[in-house]
Enzyme design. Sequence first.
Site, PDB file in Angstrom:
ATOM      1  N   CYS A 220      -2.519  13.477  -1.031  1.00 22.26           N
ATOM      2  CA  CYS A 220      -3.283  13.030  -2.091  1.00 22.26           C
ATOM      3  C   CYS A 220      -2.745  11.636  -2.667  1.00 22.26           C
ATOM      4  O   CYS A 220      -1.556  11.391  -3.016  1.00 22.26           O
ATOM      5  CB  CYS A 220      -2.888  14.017  -3.473  1.00 22.26           C
ATOM      6  SG  CYS A 220      -3.749  13.700  -5.002  1.00 22.26           S
ATOM      7  N   CYS A 223      -1.182  12.226  -6.454  1.00 20.72           N
ATOM      8  CA  CYS A 223       0.417  12.798  -6.696  1.00 20.72           C
ATOM      9  C   CYS A 223       1.009  13.105  -5.579  1.00 20.72           C
ATOM     10  O   CYS A 223       2.310  13.301  -5.551  1.00 20.72           O
ATOM     11  CB  CYS A 223      -0.106  14.248  -7.329  1.00 20.72           C
ATOM     12  SG  CYS A 223      -0.711  15.536  -6.443  1.00 20.72           S
ATOM     13  N   CYS A 242      -7.138  18.446  -4.068  1.00 20.29           N
ATOM     14  CA  CYS A 242      -5.685  18.596  -4.063  1.00 20.29           C
ATOM     15  C   CYS A 242      -5.395  19.872  -4.828  1.00 20.29           C
ATOM     16  O   CYS A 242      -6.048  19.887  -5.820  1.00 20.29           O
ATOM     17  CB  CYS A 242      -5.191  17.197  -4.767  1.00 20.29           C
ATOM     18  SG  CYS A 242      -3.460  17.408  -4.994  1.00 20.29           S
ATOM     19  N   CYS A 245      -3.165  18.509  -8.264  1.00 21.03           N
ATOM     20  CA  CYS A 245      -3.461  17.965  -9.428  1.00 21.03           C
ATOM     21  C   CYS A 245      -4.743  17.989  -9.855  1.00 21.03           C
ATOM     22  O   CYS A 245      -5.081  17.521 -10.873  1.00 21.03           O
ATOM     23  CB  CYS A 245      -3.084  16.290  -9.144  1.00 21.03           C
ATOM     24  SG  CYS A 245      -3.829  15.499  -7.957  1.00 21.03           S
ATOM     25  N   ASP A 356       0.834  -5.726  18.345  1.00 23.06           N
ATOM     26  CA  ASP A 356       1.588  -4.449  18.537  1.00 23.06           C
ATOM     27  C   ASP A 356       0.536  -3.501  19.294  1.00 23.06           C
ATOM     28  O   ASP A 356      -0.460  -3.122  18.459  1.00 23.06           O
ATOM     29  CB  ASP A 356       2.294  -3.899  17.221  1.00 23.06           C
ATOM     30  CG  ASP A 356       2.995  -2.465  17.462  1.00 23.06           C
ATOM     31  OD1 ASP A 356       2.956  -2.200  18.547  1.00 23.06           O
ATOM     32  OD2 ASP A 356       3.442  -2.044  16.298  1.00 23.06           O
TER      33      ASP A 356
END
Length: 446
Positions: A220, A223, A242, A245, A356
């Site tokens: 989330c 949160c 979520c 929250c 990379d």
Amino acid sequence: MRISFFDRFRLGVAVAVAKTVTALVRSLRLGAASVLPGEIARRLHPNLLQLLSRQVKHGVIFIAGTNGKTTTSLLLRTMLERQGWRIAHNAAGANLVNGLMTALLANTNLIGQLSADYAILEVDENILPKVLPSIQPKFILCLNLFRDQLDRYGEVDTISQRWKDAIAQLPKETVVILNGDDPTLSYLGQQLPQRVLSFGLSEPEAYLDEIPHAVDSIYCPRCGHSLDYQGVYLSHQGDFHCPSCGFEKSKLAIDSRKWPQILIGIYNKYNTLAAVLAAQEIGVDADTLLDTIKNFHAAFGRSEELEVAGKKVRILLSKNPVALNETIRAVNQQRSNGGSSTTLMVLNDRTPDGTDVSWIWDVDTEKLVEKGGTVVVSGDRVYDMALRIRYSQAEGNVCKLIVKEDLQDAIATALEHTPTGETLHILPTYSAMLEVRGILTGRQIL
């Protein structure tokens, strides 16, 4: 907009030089002149981007995100042009400042007067916050955020925060169109003061069987708790909420079931929805939208189809874990329908690709080789890709791996192993895609 005589003189010089450079590059067949003219003009007039963008009659449309920018911008451009609008567009995919400037310069006369109803500019996700002070767009399309070139951009959360801080400073009249299936972007939109419209899928039958290994944002953004997914469509994009929250997917402003998709792959359904939603806001009628989608042709390197030596070739740009996973998914779907048994993978590590290449170990290449057939590998990091493919092969796997350092030899070999009537799929990183097209078409991008 009023400018001083000195600025007008500098503008004229910059435009004249840029157009001369463009003519030289094209006449000498050195490329499409999509970058160099803008870079030179910017040195002659540092405020040129701002001066030109303010002349766009109805406003600038920015298209940003990790994947899908070139395809979405071309689709939206086609929709608007069919409605009668004049469009400035960085069609070659040059999405840094010099590319944006080159696109605008191409639509000016010799004294720097720009003639366009809209400017559709795809923008590199890292420079979006940097150009917003100079260009205040009427629309911003935020397609997705995935890990891409960590050595240059950093993590997804870092980019999202930069976007939020920059977009929040724009006028309230700016319309932000974003991917509601992407938790990071959905949360971003819920924090902005501007008008926000979300696109996404409402098609549970298209859920993946499992969350892919190369997934970025399953926590989330409010949160930090793990998100609960009803299902995922692509990487971390899906139907989520979520449990801690209460944060959840934004309400969608478009019904995905009403619109067909361009090209192959679920990612192109997202590209389609983003373009349609923007076009609807501008006023394009539904019949024009549908007809454009049905007759759309791919941008270079993005599901682009060519015919070489009597055989079909499809180029699928694959520049990060999510993109390569999705192209493998699309290729496998074609193979399930009797499609190609040969794939060419080209891995480079130049600046446009990201130096990379460890990201290839986040890709589910096992899903490609388990189907058998032939995989040819090439590119600057040919042996890194060959090793990844080798580790993907289970005991008894019948997939044939061919390693070719020389790209031209690799293409010829892949074509030889492609049966008549099948399509060779080429999966290159960005600079590799330009090389592949240069070999197949005889024309480079500059």
